[in-house]
Scaffold this motif. Structure first.
Motif, PDB file in Angstrom:
ATOM      1  N   VAL A   1       0.834  -1.201   0.000  1.00  7.33           N
ATOM      2  CA  VAL A   1       0.000   0.000   0.000  1.00  7.33           C
ATOM      3  C   VAL A   1       0.870   1.253   0.000  1.00  7.33           C
ATOM      4  N   LYS A   2       1.892   1.265   0.846  1.00  6.10           N
ATOM      5  CA  LYS A   2       2.781   2.431   0.900  1.00  6.10           C
ATOM      6  C   LYS A   2       3.457   2.682  -0.450  1.00  6.10           C
ATOM      7  N   ARG A   3       3.845   1.630  -1.125  1.00  2.40           N
ATOM      8  CA  ARG A   3       4.493   1.778  -2.432  1.00  2.40           C
ATOM      9  C   ARG A   3       3.513   2.285  -3.481  1.00  2.40           C
ATOM     10  N   ILE A   4       2.268   1.819  -3.425  1.00  5.00           N
ATOM     11  CA  ILE A   4       1.255   2.299  -4.366  1.00  5.00           C
ATOM     12  C   ILE A   4       1.005   3.790  -4.139  1.00  5.00           C
ATOM     13  N   PHE A   5       0.852   4.200  -2.892  1.00  6.76           N
ATOM     14  CA  PHE A   5       0.637   5.611  -2.589  1.00  6.76           C
ATOM     15  C   PHE A   5       1.834   6.437  -3.060  1.00  6.76           C
ATOM     16  N   SER A   6       3.028   5.934  -2.830  1.00  8.17           N
ATOM     17  CA  SER A   6       4.238   6.645  -3.245  1.00  8.17           C
ATOM     18  C   SER A   6       4.323   6.758  -4.765  1.00  8.17           C
ATOM     19  N   LEU A   7       4.035   5.672  -5.443  1.00  7.99           N
ATOM     20  CA  LEU A   7       4.069   5.673  -6.901  1.00  7.99           C
ATOM     21  C   LEU A   7       3.059   6.673  -7.463  1.00  7.99           C
ATOM     22  N   ASP A   8       1.882   6.716  -6.856  1.00  9.68           N
ATOM     23  CA  ASP A   8       0.854   7.664  -7.284  1.00  9.68           C
ATOM     24  C   ASP A   8       1.365   9.103  -7.155  1.00  9.68           C
ATOM     25  N   SER A   9       1.980   9.412  -6.033  1.00  7.19           N
ATOM     26  CA  SER A   9       2.524  10.765  -5.822  1.00  7.19           C
ATOM     27  C   SER A   9       3.632  11.079  -6.820  1.00  7.19           C
ATOM     28  N   LEU A  10       4.518  10.137  -7.028  1.00  8.48           N
ATOM     29  CA  LEU A  10       5.633  10.347  -7.956  1.00  8.48           C
ATOM     30  C   LEU A  10       5.158  10.517  -9.399  1.00  8.48           C
ATOM     31  N   ALA A  11       4.143   9.775  -9.775  1.00 12.25           N
ATOM     32  CA  ALA A  11       3.655   9.806 -11.159  1.00 12.25           C
ATOM     33  C   ALA A  11       3.115  11.181 -11.547  1.00 12.25           C
ATOM     34  N   PHE A  12       2.598  11.937 -10.593  1.00 14.47           N
ATOM     35  CA  PHE A  12       1.992  13.230 -10.901  1.00 14.47           C
ATOM     36  C   PHE A  12       2.963  14.399 -10.737  1.00 14.47           C
ATOM     37  N   LYS A  13       4.228  14.114 -10.529  1.00 15.28           N
ATOM     38  CA  LYS A  13       5.242  15.173 -10.487  1.00 15.28           C
ATOM     39  C   LYS A  13       5.654  15.545 -11.908  1.00 15.28           C
ATOM     40  N   GLU A  14       6.246  16.722 -12.029  1.00 16.86           N
ATOM     41  CA  GLU A  14       6.754  17.201 -13.317  1.00 16.86           C
ATOM     42  C   GLU A  14       7.687  16.166 -13.927  1.00 16.86           C
ATOM     43  N   GLY A  15       7.541  15.934 -15.200  1.00 15.67           N
ATOM     44  CA  GLY A  15       8.396  14.988 -15.913  1.00 15.67           C
ATOM     45  C   GLY A  15       8.390  15.354 -17.382  1.00 15.67           C
ATOM     46  N   ALA A  16       8.401  14.360 -18.250  1.00  7.67           N
ATOM     47  CA  ALA A  16       8.296  14.631 -19.685  1.00  7.67           C
ATOM     48  C   ALA A  16       6.971  15.338 -19.981  1.00  7.67           C
ATOM     49  N   LEU A  17       5.952  15.035 -19.179  1.00  4.75           N
ATOM     50  CA  LEU A  17       4.681  15.759 -19.233  1.00  4.75           C
ATOM     51  C   LEU A  17       4.622  16.711 -18.046  1.00  4.75           C
ATOM     52  N   ASP A  18       4.059  17.880 -18.259  1.00  4.58           N
ATOM     53  CA  ASP A  18       3.930  18.811 -17.138  1.00  4.58           C
ATOM     54  C   ASP A  18       2.785  18.380 -16.218  1.00  4.58           C
ATOM     55  N   VAL A  19       2.768  18.941 -15.018  1.00  4.31           N
ATOM     56  CA  VAL A  19       1.790  18.572 -14.000  1.00  4.31           C
ATOM     57  C   VAL A  19       0.370  18.855 -14.493  1.00  4.31           C
ATOM     58  N   LYS A  20       0.193  19.955 -15.189  1.00  2.00           N
ATOM     59  CA  LYS A  20      -1.140  20.324 -15.681  1.00  2.00           C
ATOM     60  C   LYS A  20      -1.698  19.245 -16.611  1.00  2.00           C
TER      61      LYS A  20
END
Length: 115
Positions: free
Chosen positions: A26-45
């Motif tokens: 569960v902790k890893r899923i929550f962490s992955l979810d948070s990380l996935a929505f950070k700035e990357g090749a796609l912007d947060v918006k």
């Protein structure tokens, strides 16, 4: 307590309880979810609009509410949000319409909160 506060409070309270179980998966899923929505090749918006539209097409009302709030936070206009949701409705089909109704109602509540 209004519906927005109720949703935020319940989400926060339950997230705390879930994370308090100290379950590694569960902790890893929550962490992955948070990380996935950070700035990357796609912007947060862009990521938030993707999150909203996929949540709507998958018919997850809680996820739709969360991403509606985030879409407003990152600067989407209601017109842009409605257009994105219209695509989700097209892809998801008519079964998405009840969720679209609830999404628009929640968007109206968010707008009244900021007045």
């Amino acid at each position: 307590m209004n519906k927005i506060e109720e949703f935020r409070s319940f989400r926060s309270e339950m997230n705390e309880k879930i994370l308090a179980t100290d379950n590694k998966v569960v902790k890893r899923i929550f962490s992955l979810d948070s990380l996935a929505f950070k700035e990357g090749a796609l912007d947060v918006k862009t990521k938030e609009m993707i999150g909203l539209t996929i949540s709507l097409s998958l018919r997850c009302d809680d996820c739709v509410k969360y991403h509606l709030e985030k879409c407003k936070e990152v600067g989407f206009t209601n017109e842009q949000i409605i257009e994105g949701m219209s695509i989700a409705n097209l892809i998801g089909g008519t079964i998405v319409i009840p969720h679209l109704r609830r999404a628009v109602a929640y968007l109206e509540e968010l707008d009244s909160e900021t007045l």
